[in-house]
Design an enzyme around this catalytic site. Structure first.
Site, PDB file in Angstrom:
ATOM      1  CB  THR A 123       3.293 -37.220   1.598  1.00  0.00           C
ATOM      2  OG1 THR A 123       4.789 -37.427   2.304  1.00  0.00           O
ATOM      3  CG2 THR A 123       4.047 -37.071   0.251  1.00  0.00           C
ATOM      4  CD  GLU A 125       8.859 -39.052   1.620  1.00  0.00           C
ATOM      5  OE1 GLU A 125       9.374 -38.959   0.532  1.00  0.00           O
ATOM      6  OE2 GLU A 125       9.109 -39.951   2.580  1.00  0.00           O
ATOM      7  CE  LYS A 151       0.843 -38.807  -2.221  1.00  0.00           C
ATOM      8  NZ  LYS A 151      -0.477 -39.369  -2.076  1.00  0.00           N
TER       9      LYS A 151
END
Ligand code: NAD
Ligand code: TDX
Length: 332
Positions: A123, A125, A151
């Site tokens: 991601t 993010e 992640k």
């Protein structure tokens, strides 16, 4: 190609499996999914009679299960994750488990069974909040919440397996997806379905945070391309190129549904709320991918999907989701 897709009963994974089977007639897909609150077999009900598709209920953290389903596949695409930032603030344990140890179990099996390709879905993010400019794949990770930190942990482990063992890892980092079958905890389906129910739309903070919106079918096409044409050991950003402030997004949704702006209800900000994400997608453009769906038309199609698919989201919102929502937004 025979693929193992993990997390295929969730939002992006289900759209991806449908995309693969529609685009590559000779492909076969095994879907390994634990069926957490976010996993919904109804997302792939249309494939029930497709002999190219097999569903296995199981946990990506279970080394034995993972080894059994990986044996004999040509490639693995790992969508399985805990995916909602707000939940990671309340109950981070499952995030560390699935988003780090799940990746570990998959990497070990891919290494042992010498699988030709492992595409790990990550991601934007992981880069953290970006005040100006855009993140490139070579930028360091600076995650700022338990979801993005987990992640980032998964990404770093995958890259380490490439570096030390030459496990053929590829990573995609996409921006915020939207489209059909997205669980109504995420902002677009939450706001669309609340508006349809004439309920308040809880907008965090000053509503000026920016997300770069990517239609899920565009992401599926990009992931499919990276899977087949990407280079092992490489990361590919996938951005939609549609930066929108949350308040503008909220107004657009209300406008499409003909609902009043008085539904917008400012609420306390998300702790540690990242202000803006932005990706430089030049590398995946170099493979030949560009988003095909204009943002306004894709948002309209998405709103229309939720308007006409109450049978999909009403049971979710009146079921387990209700307790979560009441805890998350206590006075609403
Ligand atoms: P989702 O929450 O809708 O679906 C996750 C799926 O994974 C569910 O079907 C769930 O049952 C399954 N799952 C969870 N834990 C599991 C486990 N231990 N074993 C097996 N299956 C498990 O998520 P999504 O929005 O479809 O996201 C898919 C992937 O894409 C995630 O890795 C996420 O981090 C990433 N991503 C999402 C977005 C987005 O905007 N939604 C953007 C960028 C990246
Ligand atoms: O009720 C809300 N009110 C609100 O203002 C919710 C749920 C969200 N928001 C804001 C927070 C964000 O600025 O809307 C924006 C989008 O929020 P989410 O839909 O929760 O997505 P985000 O936190 O940006 O993360 C998403 O994109 C990156 C996905 O959930 C992740 O899985 C993905 O990695």
């Amino acid at each position: 190609m025979k693929l193992l897709v993990t997390g295929g009963c969730g939002f992006i994974g289900s759209n991806f499996i449908r995309h693969v089977l529609a685009t590559h007639a000779a492909d076969r897909v095994v879907n390994l999914d634990k069926l957490t609150y976010a996993g919904n077999p109804a997302n792939l009900a249309d494939l029930a009679n497709d002999s190219r598709y097999t569903f296995v209920q199981g946990d990506v953290c279970d080394a034995q299960v993972v080894r059994d389903v990986i044996r004999g596949v040509d490639a693995v695409v790992n969508f399985a994750a805990e995916s909602h930032v707000d939940r990671s603030l309340m109950e981070p344990d499952a995030f560390l488990r699935t988003d780090v140890f799940g990746v570990f179990a998959l990497l070990e099996a891919v290494k042992e069974l010498k699988i030709a390709r492992f595409l790990h879905i990550s991601t934007d993010e992981v880069y953290g909040s970006v005040e100006r400019g855009s993140s490139r794949e070579s930028d360091p990770v600076r995650p700022s919440n338990p979801y993005s930190a987990s992640k980032a942990g998964g990404d770093l482990l995958a890259l380490a397996y490439w570096h030390t063992h030459r496990v053929p890892v590829l990573i995609t980092r996409s921006s915020n997806n939207f489209g059909p079958h997205q669980y109504p905890e995420k902002v677009i389906p939450l706001f669309v379905t609340n508006a349809l129910d004439d309920k308040p739309l809880p907008l965090y903070g000053d509503g000026r945070n920016v997300r770069d919106w990517l239609y899920v079918l565009d992401n599926c096409a990009a992931v499919d391309l990276v899977l087949r044409k990407g280079e092992a050991g490489e990361i590919y950003n996938i951005g939609g190129g549609n930066e929108v402030e949350n308040v503008a997004l909220t107004r657009a949704i209300l406008g499409l549904l003909g609902k009043p702006e008085t539904f917008i209800t400012p609420v306390a900000d998300r702790p540690g709320h990242d202000r803006r994400y932005a990706l430089d997608s030049g590398k995946v453009h170099g493979l030949g991918w560009r988003p095909a769906y204009p943002f306004a038309a894709a948002l309209e199609a998405t709103v229309e999907w939720y308007r006409t698919q109450e049978a999909w989201w009403k049971p979710i919102k009146s079921g387990a989701f209700k307790a979560y929502y009441e805890k998350q937004y206590p006075r609403r």
